[in-house]
Design an enzyme around this catalytic site. Sequence first.
Site, PDB file in Angstrom:
ATOM      1  N   LYS A   1     -12.892  44.499  53.467  1.00  0.00           N
ATOM      2  CA  LYS A   1     -12.248  44.235  52.179  1.00  0.00           C
ATOM      3  C   LYS A   1     -13.334  44.261  51.109  1.00  0.00           C
ATOM      4  CE  LYS A   1      -9.316  40.908  49.736  1.00  0.00           C
ATOM      5  NZ  LYS A   1      -8.604  39.607  49.840  1.00  0.00           N
TER       6      LYS A   1
ATOM      7  N   LYS B   1      -9.397  47.696  53.009  1.00  0.00           N
ATOM      8  CA  LYS B   1      -8.739  47.418  51.733  1.00  0.00           C
ATOM      9  C   LYS B   1      -9.770  47.488  50.615  1.00  0.00           C
ATOM     10  CE  LYS B   1      -6.203  43.714  49.369  1.00  0.00           C
ATOM     11  NZ  LYS B   1      -5.715  42.319  49.452  1.00  0.00           N
TER      12      LYS B   1
END
Length: 317
Positions: free
Chosen positions: A180, A232
């Site tokens: 992320k 992400k």
Amino acid sequence: MRRLVAQTRLHPSDLVLPMFVIEAAESRPIASMPGVLQHSLDSLRRAATEAAEAGVGGLMLFGVPEVRDATGTGATDPNGILNVATAAVAAEVGDAVVVQTDLCLDEFTDHGHCGVLDAAGRVDNDATLERYAEMGLAQARAGSALLGLSGMMDGQVAAVRDALDAQGHTDVAILAYAAKYASAFYGPFREAVDSQLTGDRRSYQLDPANRREGAREADLDVAEGADVVMVKPALSYLDVLADVAATSPVPVWAYQVSGEYAMVEAAAANGWLDRDRTIAETVLSIKRAGADAVLTYWAVELADRLTRGQLPGTDPR
């Protein structure tokens, strides 16, 4: 012929719909994400049923509480909005879709960070792990089948897995937001969850300049017991996604985040892009890069189009 020789295919069950729920009697539109709502409990149930009927694979729930505090106590309150919503959705559609929950403190803290702060105002990794373990148990008890660990704390997967197993929740799966990145593409999400954050999260999210780090983080989460790993955002990190997918022994997912959604919707509203083709192309590119499933706010719309035989990426024009 194009359909016969297509190398990448998309199915409704490959799609996961992120959903936001608030403590209010009526749902509210999110200005920066046209078509996406902050749901009331009633509208959440209806939207969950619609998604299940469309054939999507899962629903990822985010709670937006009215009251926040330094340690995010609402996250572990059985009567907190996320846990109540989880129980409601699990009862409504739990036999048809995988009910998933975001496991992070940022929506519940009055400072907006993903963890507990120390006396100097820095995120305390180990103190946060204790809260994550408590949060994981609360979500499992509420009926979540898969916990989305999105906080990017070191050791979060092992801490939550140990807590779940110790309490007999061995069948609750863990989705690790392994790679992320500290991205500008999260902007509209801040509105969606009414984030209280000032500053940034660069001390615990990944540096956008680093490619190999993403794959290394995924390896660490798999070693700690992750059942699925996530990259992400999606579109600006397709290289990282491909790296992780090439070596991961567990499924790899990707999150098409709020900023990606907002950009396409804004450009389409101005007539600058063909909306339907752009949506299909972006999601197909994420699948092509190696994602086994995609979290996208267009999940239901895409599932409906797929069911009607409007296959993305195969239009010969």
